[in-house]
Design an enzyme around this catalytic site. Structure first.
Site, short mmCIF file in Angstrom:
data_model
loop_
_atom_site.label_atom_id
_atom_site.label_comp_id
_atom_site.label_asym_id
_atom_site.label_seq_id
_atom_site.Cartn_x
_atom_site.Cartn_y
_atom_site.Cartn_z
N LYS A 6 -25.96 -6.17 -30.10
CA LYS A 6 -26.16 -4.90 -29.44
C LYS A 6 -27.66 -4.71 -29.32
O LYS A 6 -28.36 -4.55 -30.32
CB LYS A 6 -25.53 -3.75 -30.23
N TYR A 14 -27.60 -5.92 -34.49
CA TYR A 14 -28.02 -4.65 -33.88
C TYR A 14 -29.55 -4.72 -33.80
O TYR A 14 -30.23 -4.63 -34.83
CB TYR A 14 -27.56 -3.52 -34.80
N VAL A 61 -23.32 -0.16 -24.40
CA VAL A 61 -23.00 0.71 -25.54
C VAL A 61 -23.82 2.00 -25.37
O VAL A 61 -24.73 2.27 -26.13
CB VAL A 61 -23.35 0.00 -26.87
#
Lengths: 320, 320, 320, 320
Positions: D165, D137, D210
């Site tokens: 992400k 992330y 996302v």
């Protein structure tokens, strides 16, 4: 803790075995050494006490161990550092249950908001453990928020905060905070987290200091405090000069940064001095090795400290 | 400048008429007042001297005016601040031609590079004006580069730099710099740009200070320096406490930020004290007005300074 | 410039001789090559055009040279970059006198203030050269202020700004700006300063682009713009992919940073392609040498560009 | 999760009751609504899923609730966000035990170190839960470290990371990462965390998105993904434009910042749409009220969404 805290309150560095467990024997040596030197309190689970690296179970183990070793000889402040309010409250309640004399918390971090939320955070944590003295930990390098002086004094006057540990490295703001606190009737105990400009913080009127380097050499900080108390500024300055020279252990290494360089050097120094059994670091940080251990040893020797172990022995105290 | 500079060297704030021209009469009052107070030098065209706001012609006018007023009574350092090497060299040559005693330059800014380029920048400017003492101006808030201590000492040993004006607000780095400079035989004159923690900088071993607030109240800084020279630390501290209270003029206002708040408050204080005719600011900054002027006046009065003019008069000294 | 600017407007990289003078022959080759490729305008004295490194005389020389070479074939925007208002106005008047079609200015820098002062700065510069189209240059990496979208649209509606060159690398803010500008009746020409995500900026609705890489390869950016104009997004994407691969010249080197890595790679590529005679850089920046030149050459070759000179020849084009 | 994840994987916003408990009925409405809209997965306990505000017990409750509601219809990624390695490993083991399909972790935060420690952190967490796909992330706004592209690809090739992400808002770095990942044989699934420039991320070659805004309006993101899959860029752009207009809910408010403004607007929108029962926020953040709720409602209405409740009703859904 019936009277306001004053003086030297070192943040306690946490000794680990080579396997990464709490090293109780080293912990005893280190804590007893600081208390024998005359420190006025201890702060466990601060940033240098590896609070951010410790699971909840590990935090509990550290608190219990420290409180058992200290056995009431000096007050123990416990860091309850976590991202946001509800997580901090859990740590605060655990600290209270385990017997902390006071707790220390930062502004919220990870998800930032505005100033109003920071103030609300302190008020909510205080409301959850109302009878436990609460210190604000101003450490923007870790939490990316600088606590405003007017908020701190207001929280002091409202009985939310008992004091502030200032690790902001903003000495101008600290001097203004001391002044505002005095004007307000001194509701806050103001402690500097500095190590090499503690004399300046005393000039500004600090109520004490929380120097990580005191793990390595507490007697100098105690002597500096005593000189400050009796107004002997030349002695304050002379002690600070010696401690500033010793602080070079954290800039003597290469290829490491941040926590690994700072606390890494403290642990290495304490292993060289024979206080810690190893210089092991918490994951994902690796301990200093080889030339970096030698560099720390050289600074210690230059400063007149006697090594109990060779750099090679310390390098061998953890795995590669 | 045959001997190393020491003591109090205020950065000279530049008075403007309401029309935005240099206000020579105010300049004379202000400079004479500082020299009469016993300052050891003056630094013109620093950040607070509005160097960044001044065209080349205006810079020349300021240098000529200051040198004419000072008339050799104290050494005059001239800021030669610009983005990159060749632009700085032009200013340096102009300063030399006009009779500067020393020049002060920052790291390159606008287009950043690496440390090697910063060092090369200092070497090239020195090579262009080799007989003019060169001071490095460490001011990351403006140029977004912190000058490394080891580079500064190396440039001192190589005869490139005569000294450093430290406005980095990093007192830890400053103490290490003082220490490294001493170990190297003291090639650099180290001046702090602090205003409210000058006592701490003296504890660290600074060779002097460059406080903008000395435009408002030079006598306190001179007394603090003299106390430092004779080792009277209690007097150092007492003077600093009074000056810290006075420095609140820069935090007393609202709705203004940065240069407009800082130098804006200095100019407003000096207009209230009758030293400056107006509190005019250089474009695009507007002068303080109304409640902000009153706030500055309140701080001055609280600190025991006598106002020569009312806040209303000062607000009316420039257009809306 | 009677109609709004649209399309590809490269920021012109400035070729230097080994001695550091303007290399007119290289300038002619490079500018003619971009105009022949079909660019819609040129932007001289931008950040990559070494405006911050150029004295006033050098800036004048560059403007004159570029305008003479271009000879009205495309509009020429001129960067008037300096610290604060009055200095910028001097550059703006010079640019106007020399025949610029438009000028480009940043927010004030070195001494920062608040948003009101930034807006006043743009208004004052426009008032000084009211008939010269004024572009705001949003480049926080250099000036440490991000221009707010609502201010930009307001300045567009008030006739102060003709457009914006967005080098903020904040694509979210850029999309909102495009949207706000459209809602306001499109007062502003919005140009992206991106190089490898220009396709995204076109998706967002940019009116054009100002890619430094177009100095190396303008035809791809022109083809991408034409594909955008006819709605052929697959072609837009394919061109962008090729140009992104070519942009790796700026990340292929080691031991250099900032301007030296970015513009250093552009100049090196153009020297390898035979457009520039040397890859000389302005002081205090050194030109790329040795392995770094080879790295740039390898990227060019991988991207199918034919080298006119060997890396060794380019390394030898400047002194060590 | 046998095949690589692709498409739209919203980070799930966590609905609270006025008392601050998990609001299971609202959770069911919201999750079912997103699955019905055709999302390809869900990410619970992301930054907008209030992971940083949730105690360990609360995190466990959220994971269990989400997994029960989803019931295998789409894969569920679980955020295991904490300061340092051993704390993250505890969350990772809990997520695995509860049935997560994959986990998502950030770089260490609070105590920063160097790049080597960041890489070691990912390797140690993977080693602790080796059979659970691990996503990095990249969210420097929260953790103050930007993950280097070469490290990510190396960790992908070594089987440590399944994907990334990217919430870095650095679209240039993302394009280079996509390119490097493709050259390496596509070891990583690359998801953008953008909301208003997702079209640009698809142009760059993202494997999915996302977007927090998909909690409010998932169908648009699903249509945009489908258009991307069939190469219909005009449709991609048109969908993005509509979603960008809707995203203005997060900039429509005043007096709030950060998490309170962003997730506060999402929750308020969902309460206005009748999906959430309240817009309650986790402590110390307060829910939007009054004019701020009206501002969010105005944006929704402007974008053609039908309100199920009035702003007054939503303001009244939590205490003052």
């Amino acid at each position: 803790m019936t009277t306001p805290l004053r003086g030297v309150i070192p943040p306690v560095v946490t000794p680990l075995t080579a396997a990464g467990d709490i090293d109780v024997a080293s912990f005893e040596r280190s804590i007893n050494r600081m208390i024998d030197a005359g420190v006025d309190g201890l702060f466990t689970l601060g940033s240098s006490g590896e609070v951010a690296f410790s699971t909840d179970a590990r935090r509990r183990e550290i608190i219990e161990t420290v409180l058992r070793i200290v056995a009431g000889r000096v007050p123990v402040l416990v860091g309850c550092i976590d991202t946001e309010t509800n997580r901090v409250i859990e740590h605060a309640k655990a600290a209270k249950e385990l017997g902390a004399d006071a707790i220390v918390i930062t502004a919220p971090f990870y998800a930032l908001g505005g100033t109003a939320e920071v103030e609300r955070h302190f008020r909510l944590v205080h409301a959850a453990v109302p009878d436990l003295p609460l210190f604000a930990y101003d450490i923007p390098v870790c939490v990316h928020t600088k606590l405003p002086g007017d908020m701190l004094v207001r929280l002091g006057l409202d009985g939310v905060l008992a004091g502030v540990k200032d690790s902001s490295n903003d000495d101008v703001a600290f001097r203004f905070l001391v002044d505002d606190n005095n004007k307000a009737g001194h509701p806050l105990t103001l402690l500097t987290g500095q190590e090499v400009v503690v004399d300046g913080a005393y000039m500004a009127g600090a109520d004490g200091s929380v120097p990580g380097l005191a793990n390595v050499e507490a007697t100098g900080y105690v002597r500096m405090w005593q000189a400050y108390e009796r107004g002997d500024w030349s002695a304050v300055r002379a002690e600070q000069d010696k401690l500033a020279a010793l602080m070079r252990i954290v800039t003597s290494t290469s290829g490491v940064a941040g926590f690994g360089a700072g606390v890494g050097a403290f642990k290495t120094a304490m292993a060289l001095l024979g206080v810690f059994s190893t210089n092991q670091m918490p994951e994902p940080v690796l301990p200093l090795k080889g030339a970096n251990v030698e560099a720390v040893a050289a600074v210690l020797t230059e400063c007149g400290l006697e090594l109990a172990r060779t750099p090679e022995e310390v390098s061998a105290s953890t795995e590669a």
